[in-house]
Scaffold this active site. Structure first.
Site, PDB file in Angstrom:
ATOM      1  N   HIS A  41      21.544 -46.514  29.656  1.00 55.52           N
ATOM      2  CA  HIS A  41      20.973 -46.096  28.161  1.00 55.52           C
ATOM      3  C   HIS A  41      20.201 -47.126  27.692  1.00 55.52           C
ATOM      4  CE1 HIS A  41      21.322 -43.782  24.528  1.00 55.52           C
ATOM      5  NE2 HIS A  41      21.383 -45.190  23.771  1.00 55.52           N
ATOM      6  N   ASN A  92      25.556 -43.802  34.094  1.00 52.22           N
ATOM      7  CA  ASN A  92      24.063 -43.472  33.409  1.00 52.22           C
ATOM      8  C   ASN A  92      23.767 -44.941  33.089  1.00 52.22           C
ATOM      9  OD1 ASN A  92      22.501 -41.936  32.034  1.00 52.22           O
ATOM     10  ND2 ASN A  92      23.550 -42.388  29.993  1.00 52.22           N
ATOM     11  N   GLY A 141      10.843 -40.319  36.015  1.00 55.52           N
ATOM     12  CA  GLY A 141      11.577 -40.785  37.284  1.00 55.52           C
ATOM     13  C   GLY A 141      11.047 -42.116  37.752  1.00 55.52           C
ATOM     14  N   ASN A 156      12.805 -45.229  37.203  1.00 51.75           N
ATOM     15  CA  ASN A 156      13.821 -45.672  37.601  1.00 51.75           C
ATOM     16  C   ASN A 156      14.329 -44.944  38.706  1.00 51.75           C
ATOM     17  OD1 ASN A 156      15.241 -47.636  35.516  1.00 51.75           O
ATOM     18  ND2 ASN A 156      14.379 -46.037  34.255  1.00 51.75           N
TER      19      ASN A 156
HETATM   20  C1  GRF Z   1      14.953 -44.555  30.795  1.00 56.58           C
HETATM   21  O1  GRF Z   1      14.671 -45.368  29.604  1.00 56.58           O
HETATM   22  C2  GRF Z   1      16.467 -44.376  30.710  1.00 56.58           C
HETATM   23  O2  GRF Z   1      17.337 -45.663  30.262  1.00 56.58           O
HETATM   24  C3  GRF Z   1      16.807 -43.395  30.073  1.00 56.58           C
HETATM   25  O3  GRF Z   1      15.574 -42.387  30.249  1.00 56.58           O
HETATM   26  C4  GRF Z   1      14.458 -43.308  30.428  1.00 56.58           C
HETATM   27  C5  GRF Z   1      14.135 -42.581  31.772  1.00 56.58           C
HETATM   28  O4  GRF Z   1      12.666 -43.013  32.211  1.00 56.58           O
HETATM   29  N1  GRF Z   1      18.162 -42.714  29.836  1.00 56.58           N
HETATM   30  P1  GRF Z   1      12.206 -42.702  33.720  1.00 56.58           P
HETATM   31  O5  GRF Z   1      12.063 -41.368  33.779  1.00 56.58           O
HETATM   32  O6  GRF Z   1      13.154 -43.461  34.627  1.00 56.58           O
HETATM   33  O7  GRF Z   1      10.893 -43.460  33.627  1.00 56.58           O
END
Ligand code: GRF
Length: 192
Positions: A106, A104, A14, A16
């Site tokens: 990616h 989303n 999490g 992000n």
């Molecule tokens: C990120 O690299 C995102 O692109 C992918 O999953 C990862 C999530 O990382 N879909 P975090 O949980 O936000 O640290």
């Protein structure tokens, strides 16, 4: 004041989600209503506690075999659903109800290195094994096919054969933190 409502989905760390929550905490026109997760032990839950954001867990049955999550989303009335490291495929009922309102991120340049099983380290390994000279991030709308919705924005990162998978991952994460909140803002309000 028409405050835009965001619901986040996250399955893991999490980082992000945290970045997005912090970014919009400074914007009175946007509210991150809550985070939904499919993992009871996801570290994103600790982040939500710390950041004082509501979080809810749902299990496989609720998501795939009932309309519990759909009904919860209906109640939350989000302007945008943001998948930030969410690893389950979104059921068609939810995609249909929130047409054009689910995005989303990616960690590669789609259409390369996307699809089922392509998440986290697997993606960066694939980039390295293909000898690619660039990778990056793709922010896209979510439709019924994994990683195939319309692309909103891509940002590139150069890679060399000497880069380790951890280095590629770190570079991609840095791009995510820098650009994902901004692109979400753009989707909510249009280009400024
Ligand atoms: C990120 O690299 C995102 O692109 C992918 O999953 C990862 C999530 O990382 N879909 P975090 O949980 O936000 O640290």
């Amino acid at each position: 004041m028409n405050v835009k409502r965001i619901v986040l989905f996250a399955s893991g760390s999490g980082s992000n989600a945290e970045c997005i929550i912090r970014y919009f905490s400074k914007n009175p026109m946007v509210e991150v209503i809550c985070v939904l997760t499919n993992r009871r032990d996801a570290p994103v839950l600790d982040r939500c506690n710390r950041l004082q954001v509501s979080a809810f867990y749902f299990n496989r049955y609720a998501f795939f075999h009932s309309d519990a999550v759909l009904r919860q989303l209906d109640g939350l009335a989000p302007d945008l659903i943001v998948l930030a490291g969410f690893l389950w495929k979104i059921p068609e009922t939810i995609i249909h109800r929130f047409q054009g309102k689910i995005i989303n991120i990616h960690p590669a340049l789609l259409p390369k290195h996307g699809g089922k099983g392509m998440y986290g380290t697997h993606v960066h390994e694939a980039v390295k094994n293909s000898g690619d000279t660039e990778t990056g991030i793709t922010i896209h709308y979510v439709n019924a096919a994994y990683d195939q919705g319309a692309i909103i924005e891509q940002v590139k990162l150069g890679v060399t054969a000497a880069d380790t998978i951890a280095e590629i991952a770190a570079g991609v994460h840095a791009l995510e933190y820098e650009h994902f909140p901004r692109v979400i803002e753009k989707v909510l309000f249009g280009d400024k």
